[in-house]
Every structure is written in C-alpha cells, then in structure tokens.
Design a protein around this motif. Structure first.
Motif, PDB file in Angstrom:
ATOM      1  N   LYS A 198      10.927  12.642   6.038  1.00 45.83           N
ATOM      2  CA  LYS A 198       9.652  12.818   6.723  1.00 45.83           C
ATOM      3  C   LYS A 198       8.601  13.280   5.730  1.00 45.83           C
ATOM      4  O   LYS A 198       8.865  14.122   4.867  1.00 45.83           O
ATOM      5  N   SER A 199       7.401  12.733   5.902  1.00 46.01           N
ATOM      6  CA  SER A 199       6.270  13.154   5.082  1.00 46.01           C
ATOM      7  C   SER A 199       5.778  14.513   5.573  1.00 46.01           C
ATOM      8  O   SER A 199       6.128  14.961   6.670  1.00 46.01           O
ATOM      9  N   PRO A 200       4.953  15.213   4.805  1.00 47.37           N
ATOM     10  CA  PRO A 200       4.419  16.504   5.254  1.00 47.37           C
ATOM     11  C   PRO A 200       3.700  16.417   6.598  1.00 47.37           C
ATOM     12  O   PRO A 200       3.854  17.315   7.440  1.00 47.37           O
ATOM     13  N   ASP A 201       2.923  15.352   6.827  1.00 47.78           N
ATOM     14  CA  ASP A 201       2.242  15.214   8.117  1.00 47.78           C
ATOM     15  C   ASP A 201       3.251  14.999   9.250  1.00 47.78           C
ATOM     16  O   ASP A 201       3.073  15.518  10.363  1.00 47.78           O
ATOM     17  N   GLU A 202       4.293  14.231   8.979  1.00 46.87           N
ATOM     18  CA  GLU A 202       5.325  14.019   9.994  1.00 46.87           C
ATOM     19  C   GLU A 202       6.093  15.308  10.281  1.00 46.87           C
ATOM     20  O   GLU A 202       6.561  15.518  11.403  1.00 46.87           O
ATOM     21  N   MET A 203       6.216  16.170   9.275  1.00 46.32           N
ATOM     22  CA  MET A 203       6.876  17.463   9.493  1.00 46.32           C
ATOM     23  C   MET A 203       6.094  18.304  10.499  1.00 46.32           C
ATOM     24  O   MET A 203       6.675  18.963  11.366  1.00 46.32           O
ATOM     25  N   VAL A 204       4.775  18.274  10.399  1.00 47.76           N
ATOM     26  CA  VAL A 204       3.954  19.031  11.345  1.00 47.76           C
ATOM     27  C   VAL A 204       4.182  18.521  12.761  1.00 47.76           C
ATOM     28  O   VAL A 204       4.379  19.314  13.700  1.00 47.76           O
ATOM     29  N   ILE A 264       0.852  -1.184   0.000  1.00 47.15           N
ATOM     30  CA  ILE A 264       0.000   0.000   0.000  1.00 47.15           C
ATOM     31  C   ILE A 264       0.890   1.238   0.000  1.00 47.15           C
ATOM     32  O   ILE A 264       1.704   1.433   0.911  1.00 47.15           O
ATOM     33  N   THR A 265       0.804   2.078  -1.015  1.00 42.55           N
ATOM     34  CA  THR A 265       1.634   3.279  -1.105  1.00 42.55           C
ATOM     35  C   THR A 265       1.040   4.390  -0.253  1.00 42.55           C
ATOM     36  O   THR A 265      -0.168   4.432   0.002  1.00 42.55           O
ATOM     37  N   GLU A 266       1.924   5.286   0.177  1.00 37.87           N
ATOM     38  CA  GLU A 266       1.475   6.422   0.964  1.00 37.87           C
ATOM     39  C   GLU A 266       0.730   7.414   0.076  1.00 37.87           C
ATOM     40  O   GLU A 266       0.847   7.395  -1.148  1.00 37.87           O
ATOM     41  N   LYS A 267      -0.027   8.270   0.717  1.00 39.29           N
ATOM     42  CA  LYS A 267      -0.780   9.278  -0.009  1.00 39.29           C
ATOM     43  C   LYS A 267       0.173  10.152  -0.803  1.00 39.29           C
ATOM     44  O   LYS A 267       1.128  10.706  -0.246  1.00 39.29           O
ATOM     45  N   PRO A 268      -0.006  10.294  -2.100  1.00 41.89           N
ATOM     46  CA  PRO A 268       0.934  11.079  -2.898  1.00 41.89           C
ATOM     47  C   PRO A 268       0.900  12.552  -2.502  1.00 41.89           C
ATOM     48  O   PRO A 268      -0.146  13.091  -2.122  1.00 41.89           O
ATOM     49  N   ILE A 269       2.043  13.182  -2.589  1.00 43.30           N
ATOM     50  CA  ILE A 269       2.123  14.600  -2.251  1.00 43.30           C
ATOM     51  C   ILE A 269       1.739  15.425  -3.463  1.00 43.30           C
ATOM     52  O   ILE A 269       1.883  14.970  -4.607  1.00 43.30           O
ATOM     53  N   PRO A 270       1.244  16.635  -3.259  1.00 40.37           N
ATOM     54  CA  PRO A 270       0.953  17.494  -4.412  1.00 40.37           C
ATOM     55  C   PRO A 270       2.244  17.814  -5.156  1.00 40.37           C
ATOM     56  O   PRO A 270       3.282  18.055  -4.529  1.00 40.37           O
ATOM     57  N   PRO A 271       2.229  17.798  -6.455  1.00 38.64           N
ATOM     58  CA  PRO A 271       3.446  18.119  -7.202  1.00 38.64           C
ATOM     59  C   PRO A 271       3.833  19.584  -7.020  1.00 38.64           C
ATOM     60  O   PRO A 271       2.998  20.423  -6.661  1.00 38.64           O
ATOM     61  N   ALA A 272       5.095  19.870  -7.253  1.00 34.46           N
ATOM     62  CA  ALA A 272       5.564  21.244  -7.144  1.00 34.46           C
ATOM     63  C   ALA A 272       4.905  22.106  -8.206  1.00 34.46           C
ATOM     64  O   ALA A 272       4.743  21.691  -9.361  1.00 34.46           O
ATOM     65  N   THR A 299      11.301  12.068  -5.657  1.00 40.88           N
ATOM     66  CA  THR A 299      11.247  10.637  -6.006  1.00 40.88           C
ATOM     67  C   THR A 299      10.652   9.820  -4.873  1.00 40.88           C
ATOM     68  O   THR A 299      10.022   8.788  -5.097  1.00 40.88           O
ATOM     69  N   LYS A 300      10.844  10.278  -3.634  1.00 41.00           N
ATOM     70  CA  LYS A 300      10.318   9.577  -2.471  1.00 41.00           C
ATOM     71  C   LYS A 300       9.119  10.278  -1.847  1.00 41.00           C
ATOM     72  O   LYS A 300       8.454   9.714  -0.978  1.00 41.00           O
ATOM     73  N   GLY A 301       8.867  11.508  -2.259  1.00 45.66           N
ATOM     74  CA  GLY A 301       7.711  12.223  -1.736  1.00 45.66           C
ATOM     75  C   GLY A 301       7.856  12.649  -0.293  1.00 45.66           C
ATOM     76  O   GLY A 301       6.860  12.789   0.411  1.00 45.66           O
ATOM     77  N   LYS A 302       9.102  12.865   0.151  1.00 45.02           N
ATOM     78  CA  LYS A 302       9.332  13.238   1.553  1.00 45.02           C
ATOM     79  C   LYS A 302      10.423  14.303   1.634  1.00 45.02           C
ATOM     80  O   LYS A 302      11.212  14.486   0.707  1.00 45.02           O
ATOM     81  N   TYR A 303      10.445  14.982   2.791  1.00 44.44           N
ATOM     82  CA  TYR A 303      11.478  15.970   3.074  1.00 44.44           C
ATOM     83  C   TYR A 303      12.694  15.276   3.685  1.00 44.44           C
ATOM     84  O   TYR A 303      12.554  14.479   4.622  1.00 44.44           O
TER      85      TYR A 303
END
Length: 623
Positions: free
Chosen positions: A397-403, A210-218, A385-389
């Motif tokens: 870290k994903s955007p939610d994990e950044m918060v 199961i892939t993580e929720k994709p991030i919005p593209p730049a 490529t990984k969708g994370k910071y």
C-alpha cells in the motif's frame, strides 16, 4: 564510697565546658550553648545521643565521592550499564543507590548472522567506552558535587558529551582524509550518451507507463556516539541519589524538579498502562506484518490495580482461545522479549476479533470496559524498491492508501484509541491527513521520530510530523533535565507524553518513577510476562498505593482527543480576521511549537461510537 549517681555525673561538667568552649570558638550559634546547658543532668549515653542528633543537623550535606560503572546483562542477555553512586555522609563513604539503564539497540528480527554479530559488537563497544568514561574522567568531574544539584550535574555531563562528540567528528574527518589520500581514484571515463531524441532505457514503439508519485526517501539514521549511554546512566543515578539523601521517593523528587522545586503538586495522576497482549509483526508466522504490538488500555475509571487484574483475565482468555486443548507449554513458548504472545494472523481484523471474542467470554465490551492501541511500526514495513508498505505478505500500500486503510479500521473498530507510528516520519503530508481525519477519535503517536530527545530540544522542527504526542525512551545522551524540559513543553502544547521501554529492558524500575513524576499520560512497559516487565508493573502498583495512602492520588481523567481539522479551520479564520501587523521583537524560535502545531482538546472518548455498532463485521482483509 561515692554514690553511683554522683560517680556517673562527675565527668559531665568538664565535658560540657570543653564542648562549649570548642564550639564557641568556632562561632557555633548561641542556641548550641543553651542546648549544652540543657544536657547537664543527662547520663553520658543520653548526652552523646542528644549531641549527635543536634550536630547531625549542622553537618555538611552529602557529596558525591565515587562513581562506579559496571557491565551487567539486560532481560535478553545483552550487555548494558549499571551505575552506582557513593557519597560522603557524616565523614563516611556510603553507597547510596545504583541504577541500570537500557541500551538504545533494538532486537533485530529476521536479521542475517552478519548483522547480528555487528550489533553485538556495537553493544559491547558502547558499554566498554561508557565504562571508561564513568570510571575515569566523569568520576573525577563529578566528585564533591552535591547530588541534589541536578542542574549542575547535567550541565557538566552535557559539556562532556559535546566535547566527546566533537572529538569523534575530528577523528572521522582525519580517517576520511587518510582514506582519500591512500586511494588513487581512476580517471573518470564519461559514459556514452544516448542518441538525441531517445531516452535511456526506453524501447521504441512502446509508451512508457505513468509512475506513481515517488515517496520521500528515508531520512539519515541518527548516529549514536559510542559510550553515550554513560550520560543517561549517570544523570539518572544522580537523580536517584538526590532523592535518596533527601528521603524522598524518586517520583516525588522528579515532580518537584519538573515544578522547578516550587510547591509540590497536591495530587499526582498515575499514568495508564499500555499493556502489550499480542505481537503480529514481522517475527510472527502469519501473513500479517502491520501490528507489531496490539495493546490493551484499561478504562480511566478503574484504578491501575483493578485495570491490570482485568487485563490479566483477558490475557488468560486469549491464551485459552489460542490453545483450546489446554496445553500450556506450546503457548508459553510463544512469549516474546516484550513479554507478550506471538501469534500468526492472516488479516488485519483477525487479532482484533480474537480479543473481542475473549472479552465477550468474560462479559466485557471493547470500547467500554477496555480499549485498544496498535503499534504499527510502519517504518519497518516500507519496501523502498517499490515505494510501498508491505502490511501483509504480498499486499502493498502507498502512503495515501495507508491513510484510507486506517480510517476504515477505526470506523469498524472505534475501540482502537491509539495508533503508534502508523506512517514513516518522512510521510509528513499523510501524517497531516490522518490527524485531520482521525485526530478527534484516537491518539496518533510518534515513536520513531522522537528517539533523539536532545535534538528535539535543540531543533523543535527536527522532522517531527503532525501528531498527538510522543513516546519517550530514556537512553543514550538523554539527561533528566532534558526530560523535565521536554514534558513541560508537551504539557504547554496539549500533547501527551508516553514513557516507553526499549526492547532490551532490565529489571530496574526507575522508568515508572519517571513516568509518574513527569506526569506522563501513558506508560508503555510491554506485556504482563517476563521479570523485567512485571517488576515495572509492580512498581506502578506500589506508587498508586502510596499516593492513595497519602491522599495525593488524582482520579482518572477521561481521554481527550484533538480535532485537528477544526483547529486548522479556526486558525485560518483568525488569520483572515486579524489585521496585518509587523513582526514583533521576539524571535520565531520562541514561539515555534515543539510539534507541528498547538492543540486544544475538544473531543472526549465518550463521543465515539461503541464497538456494538461494528461487531457484526465478518473477518476479511481490508482492500
């Protein structure tokens, strides 16, 4: 032999009569004749001086007669633009002032040689095009205009830029058509489709993860029209010229302009400086990438002079901690183009603990005697490529994990009262989440999303996330009237404005006058090193001293934050309580706020816990 006194007076009646007849024939007011009568017994030199002073009041106001653009170097040796304005003053061509505007280009860190060469070519092309505009068409366009008519000048500059932009679009369209006609596309051969019931790339006998929720593209990069720096340079140069011919400091002239030339405010506040102390970003040698700038903010009860002196003491103490042996040159070699220290760190807490230790050595307490701000520059850390910071080397870290990480950080270090670009502008939901959680305790500032000021004014929903305020940089096609309009909008919506410098700064200090005149809450100038940075701090000190001397200095105001979560709840309650009404005649664009929502300051800095509650935290990486 006649007495010398009579000999001196002999030509005066004739001179007076000729002057009176000439100016009477040209419909000079009656009071001029009275003034001439009053000069009957003056000596010749006194008479000439008296008439010169009187007629100077009747002379035409200065008008622009010539504008010269030059290529100069900024603080890092890159080309930028200088604009000098000449005016006709009492029938003489006089150089009034000159300004140097910063380029939009940023310093490329860890870039390839090809990228660096392309960036240098772009800079040179932009400056050369700007020189063509200024020294040719714009020079003719602005000739004979009064420098005090800023609105007219900016209107002409805006129309000229719009015309050039349209020409550039047409040119690119023609190039695309020519390329399409020159290249014959091969016939499209459809790829073999996968057998029914099988997914392409999937292996039999294995379940897909199961892939993580994709991030919005730049979002697309905002194009910068080659030569647009001429617009910003000319607008600022004309504003400075208008202030000079009116014998008014630029900051007071801008304050009048923002107030639409009504009554001048009785008091003006001086913006608090955000002084960059450390850079622990991608250019540093450590694992940490998140903290591009760690900044110090003096408390509001101090004057700017007292605050800068305190921050200088902290900087010296940090330098001693980084170089305990006392060898100066190794530390000085680590001064970045921002005028701050570059140091490698391996955890999020390490730079904060370093500053905390320096403050303790000086008997200061973080959160009381000095506050912190962090420029996260998160848009530079996204691994698409990984969708994370990638906040640390190998730590994603994903955007939610950044918060969650920022919440943990502020809980442990409440002395951090501002986060700049903690997320990409595309992470709209996460911006909303972090504002609801931390908005009542610190400022959440957007910088990357506020680069195109003209677009913000045209479309107030131009991809601006929910935040506490914006960092404004004066460059490209920005005009002075744009800044005054934008800051008025921000003031009306209880958002803060921060005037910030670019990476390639010059020694021109007009930005400080802009920050004071437009009523910015903070001014972000970089570190307390390098001449192009220090000259701006010196200008800030000079303005504070001048305002204090004239009794116009407003004392510091406490930091006020916004309880976003409470505001949303209150808005929903009001929405349910009010009866449904038909939409009024006003268009939605007149009521749409510039940022995500209107804000009311409800929480002050004094309500946040002090660092003494978190000083026992041991250095460790956040999960």
């Amino acid at each position: 032999m006649e007495p010398s006194g009579d000999r001196d007076r002999r030509p005066l009646p004739e001179l007076r009569q000729q002057a009176a007849e000439y100016y009477r024939s040209n419909q000079v007011p009656q009071r001029l004749e009275e003034a001439l009568n009053a000069t009957f017994y003056l000596r010749p030199l006194d008479l000439y001086g008296h008439l010169a002073n009187y007629f100077s009041k009747l002379s035409k106001p200065p008008v622009i007669c010539k504008i010269i653009g030059r290529k100069v170097l900024d603080g890092v040796g890159q080309p930028t633009l200088e604009v000098e304005v000449f005016c006709t003053v009492k029938n003489h061509e006089t150089s009034i002032c000159s300004i140097v505007v910063s380029s939009h280009s940023e310093i490329l860190e860890n870039a390839s040689p090809e990228a660096i060469d392309a960036d240098e070519k772009e800079r040179n092309d932009s400056i050369n095009r700007a020189l063509e505009w200024i020294n040719e068409s714009l020079n003719e366009m602005l000739r004979d205009l009064q420098p005090a008519d800023q609105h007219k000048v900016d209107e002409l500059l805006g129309d000229y830029f719009a015309k050039k932009l349209e020409e550039e679009k047409e040119r690119m369209e023609i190039e695309r058509e020519e390329q399409a006609a020159a290249i014959s596309a091969p016939p499209c051969v459809p790829a073999p489709s996968a057998p029914p019931g099988k997914k392409k790339g999937a292996k039999l006998g294995k379940k897909t993860s199961i892939t993580e929720k994709p991030i919005p593209p730049a979002g697309p990069t905002e194009p910068v029209l080659c030569g647009s720096i001429a617009i910003a340079g000319l607008s600022l140069a004309v504003a400075k010229t208008g202030a000079t011919v009116n014998n008014t400091p630029l900051y007071l002239y801008l304050a009048l302009m923002k107030n639409q030339f009504q009554d001048l405010p009785t008091e003006l506040p001086v913006p608090l400086p955000m002084v960059t102390l450390l850079s622990c970003g991608k250019s540093s040698s450590g694992k940490l990438k998140l903290m591009k700038e760690v900044m110090l903010i003096p408390p509001t009860e101090l004057t700017v002079k007292q605050g800068i002196e305190r921050l200088l003491d902290i900087q010296k103490q940090v330098m001693r901690l980084l170089d305990p042996v006392g060898k100066g040159p190794p530390v000085l070699k680590r001064i970045s183009h921002l005028g701050c220290l570059i140091t490698g760190c391996d955890s999020l807490e390490q730079p904060l603990i370093l500053i905390q230790t320096a403050c303790r050595n000086l008997g200061l307490e973080l959160g009381i005697d000095v506050h912190l701000a962090i420029n996260c520059a998160a848009h530079e850390l996204m691994d698409y490529t990984k969708g994370k910071y990638e906040i640390l080397i190998g730590t994603l870290k994903s955007p939610d994990e950044m918060v969650d990480m920022y919440v943990d950080l502020i809980n442990k270090y409440p002395s951090v009262i501002a986060l700049v670009d903690p997320l990409r502008k595309e992470d709209v939901q996460q911006w909303s989440n972090i504002c609801n959680i931390l908005g009542s305790r610190c400022y959440l500032i957007a910088e990357d999303a506020s680069k195109n000021i003209a677009k913000l004014l045209e479309d107030q929903n131009a991809n601006i996330p929910k935040c506490s305020g914006l960092i404004i940089k004066y460059t490209n096609q920005t005009k002075i009237s744009d800044l005054t309009e934008l800051t008025r909008l921000l003031d009306g919506q209880k958002h803060i404005a921060i005037l910030g410098t670019s990476a390639g700064e010059s020694s021109d200090n007009s930005l400080v006058d802009l920050a004071v005149g437009l009523g910015a809450r903070f001014v972000k100038l970089g570190g307390l090193s390098r001449g192009e940075r220090v000259t701006k701090y010196n200008r800030l000190l000079a303005i504070e001293e001048e305002l204090a001397k004239n009794g116009r200095l407003r004392s510091g105001e406490n930091h006020e934050f916004v309880a976003f979560a409470e505001e949303v709840q209150t808005g929903e309650e009001l929405l349910h309580a009010l009866p449904l009404t038909e939409q009024g005649p006003w268009s939605s664009q007149h009521t749409q706020p510039l940022l995500a929502q209107d804000q009311n300051p409800v929480s002050s800095l004094g309500s946040t816990p002090h660092l003494s509650e978190a000083t026992e935290v041991k250095p460790s990486e956040f999960p």
